[in-house]
Design a protein around this motif. Structure first.
Motif, PDB file in Angstrom:
ATOM      1  N   TRP A  64       0.568  -2.931  -7.682  1.00  0.00           N
ATOM      2  CA  TRP A  64       0.940  -1.995  -6.871  1.00  0.00           C
ATOM      3  C   TRP A  64      -0.782  -1.292  -5.959  1.00  0.00           C
ATOM      4  O   TRP A  64      -1.522  -0.245  -6.719  1.00  0.00           O
ATOM      5  N   PRO A  65      -1.250  -1.580  -4.888  1.00  0.00           N
ATOM      6  CA  PRO A  65      -2.544  -0.741  -4.487  1.00  0.00           C
ATOM      7  C   PRO A  65      -2.077   0.967  -3.969  1.00  0.00           C
ATOM      8  O   PRO A  65      -1.442   0.528  -2.411  1.00  0.00           O
ATOM      9  N   VAL A  66      -2.601   1.740  -4.655  1.00  0.00           N
ATOM     10  CA  VAL A  66      -1.737   3.352  -4.908  1.00  0.00           C
ATOM     11  C   VAL A  66      -3.217   4.116  -4.490  1.00  0.00           C
ATOM     12  O   VAL A  66      -4.811   4.030  -5.081  1.00  0.00           O
ATOM     13  N   TRP A  67      -2.467   4.760  -3.908  1.00  0.00           N
ATOM     14  CA  TRP A  67      -3.960   5.973  -3.864  1.00  0.00           C
ATOM     15  C   TRP A  67      -2.845   7.115  -3.706  1.00  0.00           C
ATOM     16  O   TRP A  67      -2.187   7.878  -3.588  1.00  0.00           O
ATOM     17  N   LEU A  68      -3.557   7.778  -4.411  1.00  0.00           N
ATOM     18  CA  LEU A  68      -3.345   9.692  -4.542  1.00  0.00           C
ATOM     19  C   LEU A  68      -3.278  11.109  -3.511  1.00  0.00           C
ATOM     20  O   LEU A  68      -5.216  11.123  -4.051  1.00  0.00           O
ATOM     21  N   ASP A  92      -2.714   7.267   6.076  1.00  0.00           N
ATOM     22  CA  ASP A  92      -3.533   6.072   6.972  1.00  0.00           C
ATOM     23  C   ASP A  92      -3.460   4.315   5.750  1.00  0.00           C
ATOM     24  O   ASP A  92      -3.978   4.673   4.764  1.00  0.00           O
ATOM     25  N   GLY A  93      -2.667   3.567   7.050  1.00  0.00           N
ATOM     26  CA  GLY A  93      -2.897   2.392   5.597  1.00  0.00           C
ATOM     27  C   GLY A  93      -1.816   2.431   4.843  1.00  0.00           C
ATOM     28  O   GLY A  93      -1.361   1.395   3.964  1.00  0.00           O
ATOM     29  N   ALA A  94      -0.531   3.079   4.714  1.00  0.00           N
ATOM     30  CA  ALA A  94       0.316   3.543   4.018  1.00  0.00           C
ATOM     31  C   ALA A  94       0.973   2.644   4.362  1.00  0.00           C
ATOM     32  O   ALA A  94       1.806   2.921   5.733  1.00  0.00           O
ATOM     33  N   ASP A  95       2.070   2.124   3.814  1.00  0.00           N
ATOM     34  CA  ASP A  95       2.970   1.559   4.192  1.00  0.00           C
ATOM     35  C   ASP A  95       4.487   1.996   3.319  1.00  0.00           C
ATOM     36  O   ASP A  95       5.574   1.748   3.807  1.00  0.00           O
ATOM     37  N   LEU A  96       4.191   2.462   2.885  1.00  0.00           N
ATOM     38  CA  LEU A  96       5.119   3.321   1.369  1.00  0.00           C
ATOM     39  C   LEU A  96       4.405   4.865   1.274  1.00  0.00           C
ATOM     40  O   LEU A  96       3.672   5.359   0.850  1.00  0.00           O
ATOM     41  N   ALA A  97       5.446   5.855   1.262  1.00  0.00           N
ATOM     42  CA  ALA A  97       4.916   7.470   0.933  1.00  0.00           C
ATOM     43  C   ALA A  97       5.970   7.689  -0.332  1.00  0.00           C
ATOM     44  O   ALA A  97       7.086   8.068   0.012  1.00  0.00           O
ATOM     45  N   ILE A  98       5.599   8.152  -1.055  1.00  0.00           N
ATOM     46  CA  ILE A  98       6.061   9.145  -1.772  1.00  0.00           C
ATOM     47  C   ILE A  98       5.514  10.658  -2.095  1.00  0.00           C
ATOM     48  O   ILE A  98       4.343  10.843  -2.210  1.00  0.00           O
ATOM     49  N   ASP A  99       6.556  11.300  -2.431  1.00  0.00           N
ATOM     50  CA  ASP A  99       6.768  12.863  -2.162  1.00  0.00           C
ATOM     51  C   ASP A  99       6.566  13.644  -2.977  1.00  0.00           C
ATOM     52  O   ASP A  99       7.533  13.776  -3.778  1.00  0.00           O
ATOM     53  N   GLY A 100       5.818  13.988  -3.677  1.00  0.00           N
ATOM     54  CA  GLY A 100       6.018  14.937  -4.878  1.00  0.00           C
ATOM     55  C   GLY A 100       5.040  16.171  -4.701  1.00  0.00           C
ATOM     56  O   GLY A 100       4.513  16.711  -5.138  1.00  0.00           O
ATOM     57  N   ILE A 101       5.483  16.673  -3.053  1.00  0.00           N
ATOM     58  CA  ILE A 101       4.439  17.794  -2.666  1.00  0.00           C
ATOM     59  C   ILE A 101       4.802  19.282  -3.831  1.00  0.00           C
ATOM     60  O   ILE A 101       3.953  19.819  -4.101  1.00  0.00           O
ATOM     61  N   PHE A 102       6.232  19.324  -3.340  1.00  0.00           N
ATOM     62  CA  PHE A 102       6.739  20.691  -3.612  1.00  0.00           C
ATOM     63  C   PHE A 102       8.530  20.022  -4.360  1.00  0.00           C
ATOM     64  O   PHE A 102       9.121  18.878  -3.826  1.00  0.00           O
ATOM     65  N   PRO A 127       0.567  -1.401  -0.084  1.00  0.00           N
ATOM     66  CA  PRO A 127      -0.219   0.167   0.278  1.00  0.00           C
ATOM     67  C   PRO A 127       0.918   1.079   0.379  1.00  0.00           C
ATOM     68  O   PRO A 127       1.816   1.615   0.593  1.00  0.00           O
ATOM     69  N   ALA A 128       0.923   1.910  -0.726  1.00  0.00           N
ATOM     70  CA  ALA A 128       1.229   3.475  -0.954  1.00  0.00           C
ATOM     71  C   ALA A 128       0.503   4.309  -1.424  1.00  0.00           C
ATOM     72  O   ALA A 128       0.152   4.464  -1.842  1.00  0.00           O
ATOM     73  N   VAL A 129       0.883   5.692  -0.453  1.00  0.00           N
ATOM     74  CA  VAL A 129       0.109   6.734  -0.848  1.00  0.00           C
ATOM     75  C   VAL A 129       1.405   7.940  -1.663  1.00  0.00           C
ATOM     76  O   VAL A 129       2.516   8.040  -1.428  1.00  0.00           O
ATOM     77  N   VAL A 130       0.754   8.293  -2.878  1.00  0.00           N
ATOM     78  CA  VAL A 130       1.584   9.675  -3.582  1.00  0.00           C
ATOM     79  C   VAL A 130       1.127  10.731  -3.214  1.00  0.00           C
ATOM     80  O   VAL A 130      -0.267  11.000  -3.048  1.00  0.00           O
ATOM     81  N   LEU A 131       2.047  11.289  -2.853  1.00  0.00           N
ATOM     82  CA  LEU A 131       1.398  13.354  -2.109  1.00  0.00           C
ATOM     83  C   LEU A 131       2.525  14.163  -2.946  1.00  0.00           C
ATOM     84  O   LEU A 131       3.271  14.111  -3.375  1.00  0.00           O
TER      85      LEU A 131
END
Length: 500
Positions: A82-86, A119-129, A56-60
């Protein structure tokens, strides 16, 4: 420097503005901006897929191109199972240009950026700035970044961790600590300068379709301190040489802190100087004479005796500072070295001795000269406003000397504007006497005729490599003894197929 294939350009560091120009030139050459974004997002997705199995991965995502890269990475990871949300900062409808195009290709829902999206993420991808952030991070972005740290989520940063200034390495309010940063085409100074470097984790440079030829137009003045761009100018001994042709280094030693001068003298000899003379105060002469073998120890009663040593033109390079003491005597000896036109290394007490009148020292510099201050010594001579890179550049231009501002992220700058950032120094170098060894290595290379900018860069790199090879438990004496192994490794880089 106009050859875009030159080693300096292969190791160039680009400011956010220069990277923007590389993008502009590439797009003007016929590659669409969305294609660059697709390549960047794919590089992120590929790096993530190589390091982790699907989880589970969240993309910011932020509102700019960095967020667009995140949309691409999220889409490709989703296609790979991949189970991904954004989540995006601001409104999806407000996205423009390539970011809007990338968002249109994302088939899933888009949440609003908030700490709860983790919530629920095991990995985060940081694309905020991205690297060009020009304002302090506040509000929900700051709250989300803080939540990343509290939850100890592994973070993969796109370009730089959000909040890191790509030009300076400084933090604009807050920044996550990434385990991996994926950047594009070339690294930026902020990837190497502290504190930014400590937030990047492993930094991977991905090629996304920008041709190296654009560097000839940009002409970057900053590079990673890598042997590739100075190795051809390293003074390796040749069969026709003898000890006199390899240079004669002079160390102005002190009366009390005798270890500093001894370390510097031995380091100069290990670095290849054909002869090394220590100018020892008469009262300390027995200490130096008993401790040093293979080094000439000459007693000096005062400035007249020291000037007599300088009158021998075969003594072509001199070091003063380690253990010299602060006062008029040290000032006079510095000015004597500079007046004699010798290649010079000015360190420690030699710099502090001019704290009240640095202009006198600067005006006397007419021959190749390297200064090696730490932050405290630097502040006594130069302005301290601005980033480390900018400060050292200004110092070199003002003084007319190459300036190596020491630290875990040592910056070496030349009066002509070139600057190199060192990246191989381990923390174990924070030990008494290590700076004396560094000054001695620079002296040895200057005595052999290496130009001051390259000599300082090579010495800083060798200093770090020797420490790395020795490992924990290092004291300054170990650097001198491990320097031959570092030199063997450096020599191997000249021979194809030989492992350094």
């Amino acid at each position: 420097m106009s050859d875009a294939t030159a080693p300096w350009y292969r190791h160039a560091l680009l400011t956010p503005g220069e990277m923007g120009e590389a993008d502009r030139l590439t797009i003007a050459g016929g590659i669409a901006g969305i294609d660059l974004m697709e390549s960047a997002g794919r590089a992120v997705a590929d790096a993530v897929s190589r390091r982790w199995p699907p989880r589970p991965a969240v993309v910011l995502c932020g509102p700019g191109n960095n967020g667009g890269d995140g949309f691409v990475a999220a889409r490709l990871l989703r296609e790979r199972g991949w189970p991904v949300w954004l989540a995006v900062l601001g409104e999806r409808a407000a996205l423009k240009g390539g970011a809007a195009a990338a968002a249109a290709r994302w088939p899933g829902a888009v949440e609003t950026l908030a700490p709860s999206v983790l919530d629920g993420a095991d990995l985060a991808i940081d694309g905020i700035f991205g690297a060009g952030l020009a304002r302090r991070i506040e509000g929900v972005a700051a709250e989300t970044i803080a939540a990343l740290g509290k939850r100890r989520l592994p973070v993969v940063a796109i370009d730089v961790p959000s909040g890191i200034d790509g030009a300076t390495g400084e933090i604009s309010g807050t920044a996550p600590e990434a385990v991996l940063t994926v950047t594009f085409f070339r690294r930026k100074p902020g990837h190497l300068l502290l504190p930014g470097r400590s937030h990047c984790g492993e930094t991977l440079v991905a090629q996304i379709g920008i041709e190296p030829s654009v560097l000839g137009r940009i002409a970057p003045q900053t590079a990673v301190n890598d042997p590739e761009w100075w190795l051809e100018r390293f003074p390796w001994p040749r069969p026709t040489m003898h000890k006199y042709s390899r240079g004669h280094a002079l160390v102005a030693a002190g009366a009390v802190m005798t270890g500093a001068g001894r370390l510097a003298a031995r380091a100069a000899a290990r670095a290849g100087a054909g002869l090394v003379t220590v100018a020892a105060p008469q009262g300390a002469f027995p200490v130096y004479a008993a401790a040093l073998t293979g080094v000439i120890v000459q007693p000096v009663a005062g400035l007249e005796d020291f000037s007599g040593l300088l009158s021998d033109k075969r003594r072509n390079a001199a070091l003063i500072g380690p253990g010299a003491g602060v006062g008029g005597h040290t000032r006079d000896m510095v000015l004597a070295i500079l007046a004699a036109g010798r290649r010079a290394v000015l360190d420690a007490d030699a710099l502090t001795a001019f704290a009240e009148d640095p202009e006198t020292m600067f005006a006397a510099i007419r021959s190749p000269c390297v200064m090696t201050p730490h932050e405290g010594e630097f502040a006594r001579l130069f302005e301290t406003a601005g980033s480390k890179l900018d400060r050292v550049r200004r110092a070199a231009q003002k003084s007319g000397a190459v300036v190596a501002l020491k630290g875990s992220d040592t910056v070496i700058a030349a009066p002509d504007g070139r600057a190199a950032i060192n990246a191989n120094a381990p923390p174990i170098l924070a030990t008494a006497g290590s700076g004396d060894v560094l000054a001695g290595i620079i002296l040895g290379l200057l005595a052999q005729g290496m130009e001051p900018f390259e000599a300082a860069a090579a010495a800083v790199w060798l200093h770090g490599d020797a420490a790395r090879r020795f490992g924990p438990g290092l004291v300054a004496e170990d650097l001198v003894e491990t320097l031959p192994a570092a030199l063997v490794g450096l020599d191997a880089r000249r021979q194809p197929g030989v492992r350094p």
